[in-house]
Write an enzyme that holds these catalytic residues in place. Sequence first.
Site, short mmCIF file in Angstrom:
data_model
loop_
_atom_site.label_atom_id
_atom_site.label_comp_id
_atom_site.label_asym_id
_atom_site.label_seq_id
_atom_site.Cartn_x
_atom_site.Cartn_y
_atom_site.Cartn_z
N ALA A 1 10.59 7.10 31.02
CA ALA A 1 11.10 6.07 30.12
C ALA A 1 12.50 5.58 30.45
O ALA A 1 12.89 4.49 30.01
CB ALA A 1 11.08 6.60 28.68
N LEU B 1 11.93 0.36 35.84
CA LEU B 1 10.72 -0.36 35.46
C LEU B 1 10.48 -0.28 33.96
O LEU B 1 10.15 -1.29 33.32
CB LEU B 1 9.51 0.20 36.22
CG LEU B 1 8.15 -0.40 35.86
CD1 LEU B 1 8.12 -1.88 36.22
CD2 LEU B 1 7.02 0.34 36.57
N ARG C 1 12.67 0.33 31.52
CA ARG C 1 13.71 -0.38 30.77
C ARG C 1 13.61 -1.89 30.93
O ARG C 1 13.80 -2.65 29.99
CB ARG C 1 15.10 0.09 31.19
CG ARG C 1 15.44 1.50 30.71
CD ARG C 1 16.86 1.89 31.06
NE ARG C 1 17.01 2.19 32.49
CZ ARG C 1 17.64 1.41 33.35
NH1 ARG C 1 18.18 0.27 32.93
NH2 ARG C 1 17.73 1.75 34.62
N HIS D 1 1.28 -5.71 38.60
CA HIS D 1 1.80 -6.75 37.71
C HIS D 1 1.52 -8.16 38.23
O HIS D 1 1.42 -9.12 37.46
CB HIS D 1 3.31 -6.56 37.51
CG HIS D 1 4.14 -6.89 38.71
ND1 HIS D 1 4.29 -6.01 39.76
CD2 HIS D 1 4.86 -8.00 39.03
CE1 HIS D 1 5.08 -6.55 40.67
NE2 HIS D 1 5.43 -7.75 40.25
N LEU E 1 -1.18 -9.26 39.29
CA LEU E 1 -2.50 -9.68 38.82
C LEU E 1 -2.49 -10.11 37.36
O LEU E 1 -3.51 -10.56 36.84
CB LEU E 1 -3.52 -8.54 39.01
CG LEU E 1 -3.81 -8.17 40.47
CD1 LEU E 1 -4.72 -6.95 40.53
CD2 LEU E 1 -4.43 -9.34 41.22
N ARG F 1 -0.57 -12.51 36.32
CA ARG F 1 -0.12 -13.90 36.28
C ARG F 1 -1.22 -14.82 35.78
O ARG F 1 -2.41 -14.57 35.99
CB ARG F 1 0.34 -14.35 37.67
CG ARG F 1 1.43 -13.49 38.28
CD ARG F 1 2.73 -13.63 37.54
NE ARG F 1 3.26 -14.98 37.62
CZ ARG F 1 4.35 -15.40 36.96
NH1 ARG F 1 5.00 -14.55 36.17
NH2 ARG F 1 4.77 -16.64 37.08
N HIS G 1 -2.86 -6.95 45.41
CA HIS G 1 -2.78 -8.31 44.89
C HIS G 1 -3.56 -9.31 45.72
O HIS G 1 -4.38 -10.08 45.19
CB HIS G 1 -1.32 -8.75 44.79
CG HIS G 1 -1.16 -10.19 44.44
ND1 HIS G 1 -1.54 -10.70 43.22
CD2 HIS G 1 -0.69 -11.25 45.15
CE1 HIS G 1 -1.30 -12.01 43.19
NE2 HIS G 1 -0.80 -12.35 44.35
#
Length: 604
Positions: free
Chosen positions: A138, A142, A144, A304, A306, A308, A366
Site C-alpha cells: 500500500a 503504484l 499511492r 492498465h 487494456l 483504455r 497489451h
Amino acid sequence: MSLSSSVKFSEPLFPRPVIACKFSAAANFYGGAPKFCQRFFGLKLWVLENLRLQQPNQKRGLSKELKSLQIKDKDQSKENHLEETLSHGGYISEKPLAVFPEVADRVESTTSLLQTHSSSLSAKHDGPPSICIAVIGATGELARGKIFPALFALYYSGFLPENVGIFGYSRKNLTDEDLRSVISSTLTCRIDHQQNCEDKLNAFLSRTYYLNGGYDNREGMSKLNAKMEQVEAISEANRIFYLSVPQEALLDVASSLADNAQTRKGWNRIIVEKPFGFDAVSSQQLTRSLLSKFEEKQIYRIDHLLGRNLIENLTVLRFSNLVFEPLWNRKYIRNVQIILSEDLGMQTQGRYFDGYGIIRDIVHSHVLQTIALLAMEPPISLDGEDIRNEKVKLLRSIRKLDPRNVILGQFKASSEDKNDVYLNSLTPTFFAAALYIDNARWDGVPFLINAGIGLLKHRVEIRIQFHHVPGNLYRERIGHNIDFATNELILRDAPDEAILVKVNNKIPGLGLQLDTSELNLLYKDKYNVEVPDSYEHLLLDVIDGDNHLFMRSDELAAAWSILTPVLNEIDKRNIAPEIYDLGGRGPVGAYYLWAKHGVRWSED
C-alpha cells in the site's frame, strides 16, 4: 390455478391503477367473475412481490450484484412509495380487498416483506461492509499514485457501496491515520461533478485501514484476516486483494494470502500486476503456483493499458456496426498497424533495463491482447469467458515470430542523462515486428507492431489500411503514389482520442481534382465528460466479475509461444538492438521492415 402457478406474462414494476373488477363474459369464461377477479389480483400481487424483492443491478446492460447498495435514498424512496401505495390502496382499490379476504392477506404479507427488506438495506448501508478491498504493497508508488485514487473515484461516483472497507498492507510501521494522510493528497474528485467532494473524501478515508504485515507474510496475512473480520463483523462480505508487489515477492504473498486471508463468507479475487513471468518457463511456473492456491476465475492479471477506452471500443465497433464487420477480413484489409510510442515527457522506468524490456512489459500483454480483440472471431456472447475463448483461439493462430521479421532498438542516452549507465545492456526499448495470423480470415495480412519509448511524440493508435479499389476509374487523378489514396480506419487513443476514416472525395469547383479527407469523430468535441482512468475501469470490472480484459492462463501460454523464438535469440546475443537517438523516430531498420512487407508506414 393457484397463486404459485407459473404464468408467462410480464408485469410492470409499478402496475397501472386498477379499479374494482367489472364482471364480463370473458371473466365468466375463466370460471366465474368473482373467482377470476380474485385470481387476477392475487397473481398480480405475487408477481409484484417477487419483482420487488429482487434488486436489479446493471453495468453495460448486464445484471450486476453490487449496484443495489449504491444509492440508499433512491432505493428506499422507491420502496417507501410502494409501501404507501399498497397500504393506502393507491394501485388496488379497497373494494375488491374487502370482498376477497385472501387478497387482503396477501397485500399485508407483501407489505410486511417489503418493510423487512427496506430495513435490511438500511442496515447494510450503515453497518459492516459488503465488500472489502486490500491493497498489498500500500505504500508503493503504484498504490499511492493509481490504485487508491482509482478506488476513491469509484467510491465518489457511486460504483462502490458507501460501507466499503479499504485496507492497506505493507511492511512499514504506520497507523490508520498515517495511511490516510499519505493517500489523501493523491485523491481528487471528478471534474464534471464536484458535489460533496469534501464529505465523500472524509467518508472514504474513514473507511480506510492500515496493517503492518511485517516480514513474515503468513503471520501478516493472518493479522490482515483478523482485522478484516473485525470490520466485517458477522456480515457476509466479499474480498478483493490487489497484489502490488515485486515479482520476486509475488508467490510468497499469494500463497500466504490464500492460506490465511481468504473469507469463507463470500467470494475472493486477487489482482496480479504484470509482467506475468520472465519467459514461457517462468510464466508456467508462476501460473502453476497460483492455480495450486486459487481457481482460475479468482485470478485477474491486470494490464492498465487494456483499460483504455480504445480497447473497450474495439468489440463495440466491430460487432455493433454493419458497415465494418463485412469488411473485417483479408479480402478488404491490406494491413493493420499497432502503434504505441512514448515521448520524452513519459517517465522512463528502470524496468526496461533490469532484463524485462519492452517485449515483456508491453508487447506480450497489451499489444498481443489488442490484436486478439481486433482480429478474433465473434464470440457467442459478451460473457468474459466467451470472449477469452475467442482470444486464445486467435493467439494460437498467430505464427511464431521469425527473428528476421523483428527490429529491436535502444535509445542512446546523452552523457548528461542519468540513464547512460544502462548503455551496456541489450534490453530493448523499441520493438517493431510483422505478425501473421494463419487462419481463413487473416491469411496473408501483416499485423505490424511499432512500440517504443523515448521517441519523437506520444502516440497510441490502431490503423487499418484497406486494399486499393480494383480497376479504379480515378487512378490518373490520384497521382503517382496511390498509397496516399488508400482508405483507412484509424482508432486513436493519444494524443486526442478519436475515430477517423480516410476517404477520397472531389474538391469543390470546376474541373476534377481528388483529395483524401478524414471523417473525424473527436471525443473531446463530441462527449463533454471526463474519461475515467484505466485503473478505474479495470477495478470496476474486477468488482463486477467481468474478466474479458484480463489474461487467462492459456492466453499467457499462447502469447509466450509467439515471442519465445525472438527472446531466445536475444538471450543468445544473436540479435542486438539498434541504437536510436532519444527523441527521434526510432531505428531506421523499422522502415526497411515495412518496405519488405509492402507497407508504407503511416507517420501521421
